[in-house]
Design an enzyme around this catalytic site. Structure first.
Site, PDB file in Angstrom:
ATOM      1  N   CYS A  83      -2.167  -0.858   7.372  1.00 50.66           N
ATOM      2  CA  CYS A  83      -1.421   0.398   7.294  1.00 50.66           C
ATOM      3  C   CYS A  83      -1.523   1.186   8.592  1.00 50.66           C
ATOM      4  O   CYS A  83      -0.558   1.845   8.994  1.00 50.66           O
ATOM      5  CB  CYS A  83      -1.908   1.227   6.112  1.00 50.66           C
ATOM      6  SG  CYS A  83      -1.425   0.505   4.520  1.00 50.66           S
TER       7      CYS A  83
ATOM      8  N   GLU B 174       0.765   3.916   1.853  1.00 48.76           N
ATOM      9  CA  GLU B 174       1.231   4.344   3.174  1.00 48.76           C
ATOM     10  C   GLU B 174       2.484   3.573   3.583  1.00 48.76           C
ATOM     11  O   GLU B 174       3.451   4.159   4.087  1.00 48.76           O
ATOM     12  CB  GLU B 174       0.144   4.127   4.232  1.00 48.76           C
ATOM     13  CG  GLU B 174      -1.160   4.842   3.941  1.00 48.76           C
ATOM     14  CD  GLU B 174      -2.169   3.993   3.179  1.00 48.76           C
ATOM     15  OE1 GLU B 174      -3.371   4.151   3.441  1.00 48.76           O
ATOM     16  OE2 GLU B 174      -1.772   3.169   2.327  1.00 48.76           O
TER      17      GLU B 174
ATOM     18  N   CYS C  60      -6.108   1.335   5.653  1.00 44.82           N
ATOM     19  CA  CYS C  60      -6.669   0.075   6.136  1.00 44.82           C
ATOM     20  C   CYS C  60      -6.046  -0.270   7.492  1.00 44.82           C
ATOM     21  O   CYS C  60      -5.149   0.424   7.970  1.00 44.82           O
ATOM     22  CB  CYS C  60      -6.399  -1.049   5.129  1.00 44.82           C
ATOM     23  SG  CYS C  60      -4.660  -1.553   5.060  1.00 44.82           S
TER      24      CYS C  60
ATOM     25  N   HIS D 272       0.821  -1.210   0.000  1.00 40.69           N
ATOM     26  CA  HIS D 272       0.000   0.000   0.000  1.00 40.69           C
ATOM     27  C   HIS D 272       0.856   1.262   0.000  1.00 40.69           C
ATOM     28  O   HIS D 272       2.019   1.252   0.412  1.00 40.69           O
ATOM     29  CB  HIS D 272      -0.933  -0.002   1.199  1.00 40.69           C
ATOM     30  CG  HIS D 272      -2.052  -0.988   1.064  1.00 40.69           C
ATOM     31  ND1 HIS D 272      -3.052  -1.107   1.996  1.00 40.69           N
ATOM     32  CD2 HIS D 272      -2.335  -1.905   0.100  1.00 40.69           C
ATOM     33  CE1 HIS D 272      -3.912  -2.050   1.613  1.00 40.69           C
ATOM     34  NE2 HIS D 272      -3.489  -2.546   0.466  1.00 40.69           N
TER      35      HIS D 272
END
Length: 153
Positions: free
Chosen positions: A101, A75, A98, A73
């Site tokens: 993260c 992040e 999410c 992801h």
């Protein structure tokens, strides 16, 4: 006309998202320190050495045939790409983080999140994310639409 700091840093996150080859969800992230210096940038994509042409971008099917087992992801990439301590930093991200993260955000010391979209707000992963962020004292706020100056054709 000049843009605000929030527009500037979210603009960097949105521009970073354009690097993602995900055909469905392009996400970008930008981390800044307390001096308003960019210390990390990332977008969602496969790990280094894992070809975008070999690994799947599908959203449905068995786990090993979809992107979910492989994608890093935005992040996480921004945290991994960071060039300085993230203690007290602010994360600008185009999509609310999410739960996976959120764990990284908390552990890295990021204290504030500014996000644009929370389209998955009712999913368990986002509900868990908010629970952890709240418990850890990480604040977050939704940024309303920014100027369309990024809509370059």
């Amino acid at each position: 006309m000049h843009i605000s700091w929030n527009e500037y840093f979210m603009g960097v996150a949105l521009l970073s998202a354009k690097r993602s080859k995900d055909p469905n969800t392009q996400v970008g992230a930008c981390i800044i320190n307390q001096d308003k210096r960019i210390i990390g940038i990332g977008y969602n994509g496969f790990p280094m050495g894992c070809s975008d042409d070999v690994f799947p971008w599908k959203r449905e099917g068995s786990t090993l045939d979809t992107k979910y087992a492989y994608v890093v992801h935005a992040e996480a990439n921004a945290i991994l790409n960071s060039s300085a301590s993230l203690k007290g930093a602010t994360l600008y991200v185009s999509l609310f983080p999410c739960n996976e993260c959120a764990k990284l955000i908390i552990q890295s010391g990021i204290s504030h999140i500014i996000y644009m979209n929370d389209k998955y707000r009712s999913q368990d992963s986002t509900i868990a994310s908010r629970k952890m962020l709240d418990a850890a004292g990480v604040t977050y706020e939704k940024m309303e639409e920014i100027e369309v100056f990024l809509n370059v054709k």
